[in-house]
Design an enzyme around this catalytic site. Structure first.
Site, short mmCIF file in Angstrom:
data_model
loop_
_atom_site.label_atom_id
_atom_site.label_comp_id
_atom_site.label_asym_id
_atom_site.label_seq_id
_atom_site.Cartn_x
_atom_site.Cartn_y
_atom_site.Cartn_z
N ASP A 67 -11.96 -9.34 4.20
CA ASP A 67 -13.16 -9.57 3.38
C ASP A 67 -13.65 -11.00 3.59
OD1 ASP A 67 -13.18 -6.98 2.31
OD2 ASP A 67 -13.50 -7.68 0.26
N ASP A 96 -6.07 -6.92 4.23
CA ASP A 96 -7.18 -6.47 3.39
C ASP A 96 -7.97 -7.67 2.87
OD1 ASP A 96 -8.75 -4.74 1.68
OD2 ASP A 96 -7.55 -5.52 0.02
N ASP A 146 -2.21 -18.41 2.85
CA ASP A 146 -3.09 -19.30 2.07
C ASP A 146 -3.75 -20.32 2.99
OD1 ASP A 146 -0.49 -20.29 2.39
OD2 ASP A 146 -0.38 -21.20 0.40
N LYS A 195 3.56 -14.88 4.67
CA LYS A 195 3.88 -15.85 3.62
C LYS A 195 5.40 -15.96 3.61
CE LYS A 195 2.81 -18.42 0.01
NZ LYS A 195 2.05 -19.68 0.06
N TYR A 243 0.81 -1.22 0.00
CA TYR A 243 0.00 0.00 0.00
C TYR A 243 0.84 1.27 0.00
CZ TYR A 243 -4.45 -2.39 0.54
OH TYR A 243 -5.57 -3.15 0.32
C1 IPM Z 1 -10.55 -1.62 2.73
C2 IPM Z 1 -10.69 -1.25 1.29
C3 IPM Z 1 -9.55 -0.31 0.92
C4 IPM Z 1 -8.26 -1.08 1.13
C5 IPM Z 1 -9.61 0.24 -0.51
C6 IPM Z 1 -10.92 0.93 -0.80
C7 IPM Z 1 -8.44 1.15 -0.80
O1 IPM Z 1 -10.73 -2.37 0.48
O2 IPM Z 1 -10.61 -0.73 3.59
O3 IPM Z 1 -10.40 -2.81 3.04
O4 IPM Z 1 -7.79 -1.79 0.24
O5 IPM Z 1 -7.69 -0.94 2.22
MN MN Z 2 -10.67 -4.22 1.58
#
Ligand code: IPM
Ligand code: MN
Length: 338
Positions: free
Chosen positions: A237, A233, A209, A175, A125
């Site tokens: 999710d 990140d 993984d 990793k 990032y």
């Molecule tokens: C998150 C989002 C952000 C990230 C994006 C929108 C830049 O996916 O907050 O997880 O990748 O950190």
């Molecule tokens: Mn994200």
């Protein structure tokens, strides 16, 4: 005194879910002194503004920022992500992205909760890289990963401290078998910090993984996880997906040193396809609001009532989590539990 909070509803469903978050905080009896900021993809398309330095300067004096979601169709990738969200994380030194997950009990497994501490200012990032011979057959693109010992160590220390307030168990996810430079730095930081200061915390290590498998098949093995920015990140999710959906996943972008405001936002994005239709689940935003109250309370000598409000908001969300209804109906239902 009311906490001073900057509000960035942002794009898509962002303003809708933030409205419910604020409604619930009010119902919980916490008064905020809010300042609205019209920022995000829509504002950029309108007049080219992303994040003016003057706004950033104002933010430094706030107690917190509450953000819905940013990103709109028609904005080139990265403009808002880098120019607004990541700039906020980097400039305000929000070096921990804390993302809790709560699994409901099922017939096969008891309820369980765990938290991911995502390093939030470094790694891929950081934006190191570039092009050579762009748009030619001999094009080269590099995208580096920046890992400082200080950056890894401060995330790791935060995670160990968090583990001590919970079940004394911390897992490092990386990793190391392939990322032999950054993984090595992270692993040494983790092991040395533990040996020096957290010998009483039990630790584990998973490759990222394998962690994906465990998130789905055996999340009960986790209490606190610490990991780098990109792995965090992606994993979070997945964490949302296995714990009731991304509509429930909350997050706190923290500056634990409190040299400025921290920022609180749902994990989900702006979902332009359902914007303005009252279809978004506001629970993720409401729980992010509860995380904001918690963090404000911890930094406040008189924060007892605020901490209590945060706990009540979480309990009210638990009671409404399987409810269906419009965005504002769910916000009303949570509020009425308070
Ligand atoms: C998150 C989002 C952000 C990230 C994006 C929108 C830049 O996916 O907050 O997880 O990748 O950190
Ligand atoms: Mn994200």
């Amino acid at each position: 005194m009311a906490y001073r909070v900057g509000i960035v509803g942002g794009d898509g469903i962002g303003p809708e879910v933030i409205a419910e978050g604020l409604k619930v905080i009010d119902a919980a009896g916490v008064s905020l002194d809010t300042v609205d900021y019209d920022l995000g993809g829509a504002r950029y398309l309108d007049d080219g503004t992303v994040l003016p330095d003057s706004v950033l300067a104002e933010w430094r004096d706030l107690d917190a920022i509450f953000l819905g979601a940013v990103g709109a169709p028609g904005v080139p990738p990265g403009v808002i992500e880098r120019g607004l969200l990541l700039k906020m994380r980097f400039e305000l030194d929000l070096y921990v992205n804390l993302r809790p997950f709560k699994l409901a009990a099922t017939d096969d497994a008891p309820g369980h909760d765990f938290m991911v501490v995502r390093e939030n200012t470094e790694g891929t990032y950081a934006g190191e890289g570039g092009f050579l011979r762009k748009n030619t057959p001999h094009e080269i693109a590099t995208q580096g990963s920046v890992n400082t010992r200080m950056g890894a160590e401060r995330a790791v220390r935060f995670a160990f401290d968090l583990a001590k307030t919970r079940n004394n168990h911390l897992t490092l996810v990386h990793k190391t078998n392939v990322l032999t430079f950054s993984g090595d730095l992270w692993e040494r930081a983790f092991n040395e910090v533990q040996a020096a200061d957290y010998a009483d915390v039990e630790t584990a290590y998973n490759h990222v993984d394998a962690a994906c498998i465990y998130f789905v098949q055996d999340p009960q093995r986790y209490d606190v996880i610490v990991t780098d920015n990109l792995f965090g990140d992606i994993l979070t999710d997945l964490g949302g997906a296995v714990s009731g959906g991304i509509g429930l996943a909350s997050s706190a972008n923290l500056n634990p040193a409190r040299t400025g405001p921290s920022m609180f936002e749902p994990v989900h994005g702006s979902a332009p396809d359902i914007a303005g239709q009252q279809k978004a689940n506001p629970i993720a935003a409401i729980l992010s609001g509860a995380m904001m109250l918690d963090f404000l309370a911890e930094g406040d000598d008189h924060g007892g009532a605020t901490a209590d409000a945060a706990a009540r908001v979480r309990a009210a969300c638990d009671a409404c989590v399987s409810m269906t209804g419009s965005t504002s109906e769910i916000g009303d239902a949570v509020s009425s539990k308070l």
